[in-house]
Each structure stands twice: as C-alpha cells, then as structure tokens.
Design an enzyme around this catalytic site. Structure first.
Site, short mmCIF file in Angstrom:
data_model
loop_
_atom_site.label_atom_id
_atom_site.label_comp_id
_atom_site.label_asym_id
_atom_site.label_seq_id
_atom_site.Cartn_x
_atom_site.Cartn_y
_atom_site.Cartn_z
N ASN A 14 0.79 -1.22 0.00
CA ASN A 14 0.00 0.00 0.00
C ASN A 14 0.83 1.27 0.00
OD1 ASN A 14 0.75 -0.83 2.65
ND2 ASN A 14 -0.62 0.68 3.50
N GLN A 42 -5.26 -3.23 -2.69
CA GLN A 42 -4.52 -2.29 -3.53
C GLN A 42 -4.41 -2.73 -4.98
OE1 GLN A 42 -3.39 0.66 -2.56
NE2 GLN A 42 -3.94 0.45 -0.41
N HIS A 64 -14.03 0.61 -1.84
CA HIS A 64 -13.71 2.00 -2.17
C HIS A 64 -12.41 2.14 -2.95
CE1 HIS A 64 -11.31 1.46 1.51
NE2 HIS A 64 -10.59 2.49 1.11
N THR A 100 -27.45 -7.77 9.02
CA THR A 100 -28.09 -7.62 7.72
C THR A 100 -27.08 -7.15 6.69
OG1 THR A 100 -30.17 -7.06 8.80
CG2 THR A 100 -29.95 -6.45 6.49
N CYS A 186 -2.64 4.73 6.21
CA CYS A 186 -3.14 4.15 7.45
C CYS A 186 -2.32 4.61 8.66
CB CYS A 186 -3.10 2.63 7.37
SG CYS A 186 -4.13 1.93 6.07
#
Length: 243
Positions: A14, A42, A64, A100, A186
């Site tokens: 990353n 990645q 994302h 759910t 991160c």
C-alpha cells in the site's frame, strides 16, 4: 515453522505498490498444508486478480479502492477452507458473519468489479501514463529527490517519492490543493519512519520526506501538471530554495 497455521501477505504493497510473488508463496503454503490469505485491496481493479492463478485460499478486497461505495468489501473463501466466525448473533452469510447485508453496497461493488474488468487494459494504461508523467515532472523540477518504487512489478497508479531533508507532514500541510499521503495513509498521523521504507533501507534523510502520490482512472494530464508544479514549489520553499 511446524506451528504455522496461516500466512497472510499483501498482493500489492500500500505504500510503494510492489506486487508480491503470491503464486510462489501459495505453492510453499500448499506444500506445507498452511492456509494462505492475500489482501488484494490495492491490486483489485488495477491489475488482473485471479484466485485460481494466484492459488490462494482466502482473498479480500475493499470496495472504495475500486470505485465502489465505501463501507463494503468481499472475502473469497476457497471451498474446503475452514473458518470459525468471530462475531456472533445470527447465521447470515453461511453462518460466518451476523448482521443484515449491505445490499446497495454489495450491488455497487459487483458493478464496480464488472466495470473494472471491462476497462482493465485502458485504465492500466491511463494510470501508468499519469503516474509516470508525475514522476518525470517532479524529476525535472527537483534535483534532490528519490523514487522508491520500481517501474516493474508495481501497481500502475502508485508513486512513492522522498525529498531530502524535508518533513513529509509539514509538506502535506502546505499541499492544501493536492491530496497525497505521508508513507502509508493508514499511519499518516505517526512521525516515525514507515516500516516499509525502513525494510527497503531508504536513507533517513529521504524516508522522513516521503509522500505517496496515487493517480486514478479519471486523473487528467492537466491535473498531474498542476499538482506537480504545486509540489515542486512547496518543496523548494521548505528547502529554502528560490521558487
């Protein structure tokens, strides 16, 4: 060792984009009957990701990272791989995870994967082109910098560059119109040198001034040129050089 029950390795790093030899690691794990997982967050959507070719037992992706909605991901589980659920409460998702399902997110992830597969070759070319354009622009405007990632065996969108004797956090504060990260996103709030750069034996004077720049499938040449000019100007200012 004989006690090893799991190996987990990023498919692509990353911070610097290095693509790891997953197929070789999978073969070693399989020969020793060790479950093997790879994190393809990645790489998925940028380079081909085939669980059969990779030979992995488990593979995870993040929505994302490939233009799907935030908050959705997927885990591939090879048939016969035994997992024990760590969250309890109901028997959803084949009794592996209660709660759910996020149906809109799942549909969005499926569509994003479909589009990524369809446009893989073109997007690879575009990200590779804009990434290299950014690299060339920075190199032409700054002398004392270092590119950390290799051009081969690397994701097409990732550029890791270190500026000598520059504090990356200070640089990011200056770059109000450009989105970059200091080392790994991160760990952007940490002042310590990235363990990745440390393992690569990057000199401290460059490691502390390292930022990661990522281009996307919608990044334009004009955006690259403008961003490069801003970065060059800010780096020169922090270094005490004339603009």
């Amino acid at each position: 060792t004989k006690e090893t029950i799991l190996i987990t390795v990023m498919h692509a790093n990353n911070e610097v984009g290095t693509i790891e030899p997953i197929e070789e690691i999978a073969a070693l794990a399989r020969a020793r009957n060790i479950t093997f997982h790879t994190d393809a967050a990645q790489s998925a959507g940028k380079i081909p990701v085939d669980v059969s070719a990779l030979g992995v037992d488990l593979l995870s992706i993040a929505g994302h990272k490939m233009y799907a909605p935030k908050g959705v991901g997927a885990l591939f589980i090879r048939q016969g791989t035994g997992l024990i659920k760590i969250m309890h409460g109901a028997g959803h998702e084949k009794n592996l995870r209660p709660g759910t399902e996020n149906v809109p997110g799942i549909v969005g992830l499926g569509k994003a994967c479909e589009i990524a597969q369809r446009d893989m070759d073109y997007n690879f070319y575009r990200m590779h082109f804009t990434r290299d354009r950014m690299r060339d622009k920075l190199q032409s405007g700054l002398d004392d910098m270092r590119i950390h990632n290799r051009t081969e065996a690397c994701t097409p969108n990732t550029l890791s560059v270190g500026f000598r004797n520059i504090n990356a956090s200070e640089l990011i504060l200056e770059l109000t119109d450009v989105a970059v990260s200091a080392g790994s996103a991160c760990h952007a709030d940490m002042a310590t040198i990235s363990h990745v750069l440390f393992a690569m034996k990057i000199p401290v004077e460059y490691a502390r001034g390292t930022i990661r720049i990522s281009t996307g499938k919608m990044t334009t040449e004009e955006e690259v040129d403008e961003a490069a000019e801003i970065i060059i100007r800010k780096v020169r200012r922090l270094a005490g050089l004339k603009s």
